[in-house]
Scaffold this motif. Structure first.
Motif, PDB file in Angstrom:
ATOM      1  N   ASN A   1       0.668  -1.693  -0.199  1.00 24.91           N
ATOM      2  CA  ASN A   1       0.288   0.000  -0.173  1.00 24.91           C
ATOM      3  C   ASN A   1       0.932   0.707  -0.099  1.00 24.91           C
ATOM      4  OD1 ASN A   1       0.446   1.322   3.365  1.00 24.91           O
ATOM      5  ND2 ASN A   1      -0.521  -0.444   3.291  1.00 24.91           N
ATOM      6  N   PRO A   2       0.759   2.252  -0.665  1.00 24.50           N
ATOM      7  CA  PRO A   2       1.234   3.534  -1.138  1.00 24.50           C
ATOM      8  C   PRO A   2       1.139   4.065   0.592  1.00 24.50           C
ATOM      9  CG  PRO A   2      -0.745   3.786  -1.256  1.00 24.50           C
ATOM     10  CD  PRO A   2      -1.335   2.756  -1.097  1.00 24.50           C
ATOM     11  N   TYR A   3       1.261   3.893   1.462  1.00 23.10           N
ATOM     12  CA  TYR A   3       1.323   4.968   2.987  1.00 23.10           C
ATOM     13  C   TYR A   3       2.448   4.191   3.821  1.00 23.10           C
ATOM     14  CZ  TYR A   3      -3.015   6.685   1.189  1.00 23.10           C
ATOM     15  OH  TYR A   3      -4.227   6.631   0.108  1.00 23.10           O
ATOM     16  N   ILE A   4       3.251   3.234   3.706  1.00 20.79           N
ATOM     17  CA  ILE A   4       3.808   2.796   4.038  1.00 20.79           C
ATOM     18  C   ILE A   4       5.445   3.767   4.356  1.00 20.79           C
ATOM     19  CG2 ILE A   4       5.875   0.566   4.645  1.00 20.79           C
ATOM     20  CD1 ILE A   4       3.805  -1.167   3.054  1.00 20.79           C
ATOM     21  N   THR A   5       5.970   3.594   4.900  1.00 22.50           N
ATOM     22  CA  THR A   5       7.130   4.858   5.439  1.00 22.50           C
ATOM     23  C   THR A   5       8.370   3.479   4.383  1.00 22.50           C
ATOM     24  OG1 THR A   5       7.858   5.205   7.031  1.00 22.50           O
ATOM     25  CG2 THR A   5       9.389   5.753   6.399  1.00 22.50           C
ATOM     26  N   PRO A   6       8.576   4.526   2.953  1.00 21.16           N
ATOM     27  CA  PRO A   6       9.975   3.381   2.180  1.00 21.16           C
ATOM     28  C   PRO A   6      10.603   2.426   3.023  1.00 21.16           C
ATOM     29  CG  PRO A   6       8.914   5.570   1.042  1.00 21.16           C
ATOM     30  CD  PRO A   6       8.519   5.915   2.520  1.00 21.16           C
ATOM     31  N   ASP A   7      11.310   3.436   3.679  1.00 21.47           N
ATOM     32  CA  ASP A   7      12.914   2.555   3.982  1.00 21.47           C
ATOM     33  C   ASP A   7      12.317   1.360   4.770  1.00 21.47           C
ATOM     34  OD1 ASP A   7      14.424   3.804   2.101  1.00 21.47           O
ATOM     35  OD2 ASP A   7      15.290   5.319   4.160  1.00 21.47           O
ATOM     36  N   LEU A   8      11.183   1.356   5.215  1.00 24.43           N
ATOM     37  CA  LEU A   8      10.039   0.888   6.001  1.00 24.43           C
ATOM     38  C   LEU A   8       9.501  -0.280   5.799  1.00 24.43           C
ATOM     39  CD1 LEU A   8      10.127   3.058   9.027  1.00 24.43           C
ATOM     40  CD2 LEU A   8      11.756   1.113   8.778  1.00 24.43           C
ATOM     41  N   CYS A   9       9.299  -0.296   4.458  1.00 27.30           N
ATOM     42  CA  CYS A   9       8.544  -1.407   3.709  1.00 27.30           C
ATOM     43  C   CYS A   9       9.547  -3.035   3.609  1.00 27.30           C
ATOM     44  CB  CYS A   9       7.735  -0.925   2.279  1.00 27.30           C
ATOM     45  SG  CYS A   9       6.142  -1.872   1.871  1.00 27.30           S
ATOM     46  N   PHE A  10       9.567  -3.785   3.413  1.00 28.45           N
ATOM     47  CA  PHE A  10       9.718  -5.066   3.699  1.00 28.45           C
ATOM     48  C   PHE A  10       9.851  -6.422   3.061  1.00 28.45           C
ATOM     49  CE2 PHE A  10      11.186  -3.078   7.839  1.00 28.45           C
ATOM     50  CZ  PHE A  10      11.874  -2.782   7.047  1.00 28.45           C
ATOM     51  N   LEU A  11       9.688  -7.078   1.725  1.00 27.62           N
ATOM     52  CA  LEU A  11       9.454  -8.355   0.875  1.00 27.62           C
ATOM     53  C   LEU A  11      10.769  -8.945   1.827  1.00 27.62           C
ATOM     54  CD1 LEU A  11       7.445  -8.668  -1.011  1.00 27.62           C
ATOM     55  CD2 LEU A  11       9.591  -8.566  -2.432  1.00 27.62           C
ATOM     56  N   PHE A  12       9.043  -9.721   1.696  1.00 27.83           N
ATOM     57  CA  PHE A  12       9.873 -11.802   2.592  1.00 27.83           C
ATOM     58  C   PHE A  12       9.332 -12.384   1.341  1.00 27.83           C
ATOM     59  CE2 PHE A  12       8.850  -8.703   6.284  1.00 27.83           C
ATOM     60  CZ  PHE A  12      10.195  -9.493   7.159  1.00 27.83           C
ATOM     61  N   HIS A  13      10.404 -13.828   1.747  1.00 25.24           N
ATOM     62  CA  HIS A  13      10.074 -15.370   1.117  1.00 25.24           C
ATOM     63  C   HIS A  13       8.943 -15.974   1.791  1.00 25.24           C
ATOM     64  CE1 HIS A  13      10.552 -17.653  -2.005  1.00 25.24           C
ATOM     65  NE2 HIS A  13      10.944 -18.762  -0.766  1.00 25.24           N
ATOM     66  N   TYR A  14       9.808 -15.822   3.217  1.00 22.69           N
ATOM     67  CA  TYR A  14       8.941 -16.821   4.033  1.00 22.69           C
ATOM     68  C   TYR A  14       7.914 -16.156   4.953  1.00 22.69           C
ATOM     69  CZ  TYR A  14      13.019 -19.852   2.040  1.00 22.69           C
ATOM     70  OH  TYR A  14      13.773 -19.944   1.577  1.00 22.69           O
ATOM     71  N   PHE A  15       6.924 -17.189   4.837  1.00 28.47           N
ATOM     72  CA  PHE A  15       6.244 -16.660   6.189  1.00 28.47           C
ATOM     73  C   PHE A  15       6.590 -16.900   7.439  1.00 28.47           C
ATOM     74  CE2 PHE A  15       2.754 -16.975   2.692  1.00 28.47           C
ATOM     75  CZ  PHE A  15       1.594 -15.710   3.102  1.00 28.47           C
ATOM     76  N   ALA A  16       7.849 -17.635   7.789  1.00 27.00           N
ATOM     77  CA  ALA A  16       7.925 -17.346   9.143  1.00 27.00           C
ATOM     78  C   ALA A  16       8.798 -16.644   9.176  1.00 27.00           C
ATOM     79  CB  ALA A  16       8.666 -18.991   9.363  1.00 27.00           C
ATOM     80  N   ILE A  17       9.420 -16.037   8.894  1.00 28.29           N
ATOM     81  CA  ILE A  17      10.503 -15.297   9.250  1.00 28.29           C
ATOM     82  C   ILE A  17       9.647 -14.129   9.158  1.00 28.29           C
ATOM     83  CG2 ILE A  17      12.847 -13.891   8.369  1.00 28.29           C
ATOM     84  CD1 ILE A  17      13.183 -16.617   9.183  1.00 28.29           C
ATOM     85  N   ARG A  18       8.206 -13.705   8.418  1.00 31.39           N
ATOM     86  CA  ARG A  18       7.957 -12.741   8.439  1.00 31.39           C
ATOM     87  C   ARG A  18       6.972 -12.537  10.001  1.00 31.39           C
ATOM     88  NH1 ARG A  18       2.100 -11.980   5.975  1.00 31.39           N
ATOM     89  NH2 ARG A  18       1.579  -9.944   5.216  1.00 31.39           N
ATOM     90  N   LYS A  19       6.362 -13.540  10.245  1.00 26.58           N
ATOM     91  CA  LYS A  19       5.682 -13.963  11.257  1.00 26.58           C
ATOM     92  C   LYS A  19       6.825 -13.521  12.502  1.00 26.58           C
ATOM     93  CE  LYS A  19       2.100 -17.018  10.505  1.00 26.58           C
ATOM     94  NZ  LYS A  19       1.667 -18.002   9.916  1.00 26.58           N
ATOM     95  N   LEU A  20       8.163 -13.648  11.899  1.00 27.48           N
ATOM     96  CA  LEU A  20       8.711 -13.271  13.851  1.00 27.48           C
ATOM     97  C   LEU A  20       9.530 -11.946  13.710  1.00 27.48           C
ATOM     98  CD1 LEU A  20      12.591 -15.628  14.006  1.00 27.48           C
ATOM     99  CD2 LEU A  20      12.393 -12.520  14.116  1.00 27.48           C
ATOM    100  N   HIS A  21       8.991 -11.941  12.533  1.00 25.63           N
ATOM    101  CA  HIS A  21       9.346 -10.346  12.498  1.00 25.63           C
ATOM    102  C   HIS A  21       8.174  -9.081  13.187  1.00 25.63           C
ATOM    103  CE1 HIS A  21      13.671  -8.718  11.768  1.00 25.63           C
ATOM    104  NE2 HIS A  21      13.463  -9.341  10.315  1.00 25.63           N
ATOM    105  N   PHE A  22       7.326  -9.819  13.020  1.00 24.24           N
ATOM    106  CA  PHE A  22       5.572  -9.212  13.223  1.00 24.24           C
ATOM    107  C   PHE A  22       5.746  -9.826  15.160  1.00 24.24           C
ATOM    108  CE2 PHE A  22       3.172  -9.558   9.449  1.00 24.24           C
ATOM    109  CZ  PHE A  22       2.283  -9.762   9.191  1.00 24.24           C
ATOM    110  N   LEU A  23       6.315 -10.287  15.599  1.00 20.96           N
ATOM    111  CA  LEU A  23       6.057 -10.508  17.480  1.00 20.96           C
ATOM    112  C   LEU A  23       7.550  -9.910  17.796  1.00 20.96           C
ATOM    113  CD1 LEU A  23       3.889 -13.348  18.011  1.00 20.96           C
ATOM    114  CD2 LEU A  23       3.560 -11.016  17.994  1.00 20.96           C
ATOM    115  N   ASN A  24       8.703  -9.575  17.086  1.00 19.20           N
ATOM    116  CA  ASN A  24       9.994  -9.810  17.525  1.00 19.20           C
ATOM    117  C   ASN A  24       9.827  -7.886  18.518  1.00 19.20           C
ATOM    118  OD1 ASN A  24      12.783 -10.337  17.965  1.00 19.20           O
ATOM    119  ND2 ASN A  24      13.254  -9.383  16.663  1.00 19.20           N
TER     120      ASN A  24
END
Length: 307
Positions: A187-210
């Motif tokens: 979506n266009p409202y994320i800070t550009p330098d803080l928008c990340f593209l993940f390959h693995y759902f598991a690592i993405r979930k880790l960052h959600f809760l880290n």
């Protein structure tokens, strides 16, 4: 007098006068995939055996960038990618109504009409998630204060609304997008330098809760349920620190999941019901998060940190 060499022995190929075939043999060696640096060898990096390396890189890149921005805590928002703002929902409804005017007995269109009407009703959650993003965005001392930052899955719908709210007040926010077989735009409202593209759902979930200090969940489907129950399970099993989990839209959640039934059936403990809290709007959710942390004796915003 011996003339000093201008190049080192390894800086030029073996001389052809020494072996006429040398240059051809060297070119063959250097064209082999084994001669490509590992990080530039896409076949190797995509191999099954290199999965551990990819998992580490998937984790490390966002981690370093968030540290660079001074992000200490996050408030994570989940919710349906299909819930849109009111005008968009109304436009879709009007389109289906026009189609039905020409085919009033079309059962598929009647089904779409029902869903479109429901989506107009659920558009209130888009606006509410946007308000929640504003509350988190305004919580810092300045727009550059990223100690407590909003985080979403980076997609459309509720995620867009929450990022948009932070954007409205000039605050930074994070989006954790995921690479899927079909194209998924952030979506266009994320800070550009803080928008990340993940390959693995598991690592993405880790960052959600880290760094998560709260989880706020708006109405959603499979993805939202997956992320919600993942968090509830981790809290229940003490594999992560307790955090407030707020379900916004009590009427939706009570119909979608009968937690009392699960409790009465004995498949969850009575205390498990206390792991989450219902709220009807953004302000209630934010107030609960602040009071929860104060009740733990660890306010989310510790003024002593600034002294």
């Amino acid at each position: 007098m011996i003339q000093k060499e201008t190049t080192l022995p390894w800086e030029h190929p073996k001389l052809q006068e020494e072996d006429p075939e040398a240059l051809k043999l060297i070119k063959k060696i250097m064209s082999s995939p084994t001669y490509v640096m590992s990080e530039k060898d896409m076949e190797f990096m995509s191999s099954y055996e290199a999965r551990g390396v990819r998992l580490e890189l998937d984790y490390l890149k966002p981690e370093l960038k968030m540290k660079e921005y001074g992000i200490e805590h996050t408030i994570v928002v989940f919710g349906s990618a299909r819930i849109v703002e009111r005008e968009t929902a109304l436009k879709r409804l009007r389109t289906i109504e026009k189609m039905l005017h020409k085919k009033p007995d079309d059962r598929a269109l009647l089904r779409e009409l029902y869903i479109a009407e429901r989506m107009v009703g659920k558009s209130i959650y888009y606006e509410d998630a946007r308000n929640f993003g504003k509350l988190v965005g305004k919580s810092g001392k300045t727009a550059e204060d990223c100690r407590v930052t909003l985080m979403t899955g980076g997609g459309p719908g509720i995620m867009e609304a929450a990022n948009r709210g932070s954007f409205d007040v000039g605050a930074k926010s994070i989006g954790l997008n995921i690479k899927l077989p079909h194209e998924q735009f952030p979506n266009p409202y994320i800070t550009p330098d803080l928008c990340f593209l993940f390959h693995y759902f598991a690592i993405r979930k880790l960052h959600f809760l880290n760094r998560a200090k709260a989880l706020v969940v708006y109405p959603g489907g499979f993805g939202t349920f997956d992320e919600l129950f993942e968090t509830l399970t981790l809290i229940q099993t003490k594999k992560t620190n307790d955090i407030p989990v707020v379900l916004v839209g009590k009427s939706y959640w009570e119909k979608a999941i009968d937690f009392d039934f699960l409790k009465d059936e004995g498949v969850i403990a009575p205390d498990d019901i206390n792991v989450f809290h219902y709220a009807d709007n953004a302000q209630e959710a934010w107030d609960h998060i602040l009071s929860w942390h104060e009740g733990q004796g660890k306010p989310l915003f510790d003024e002593t940190m600034d002294k």
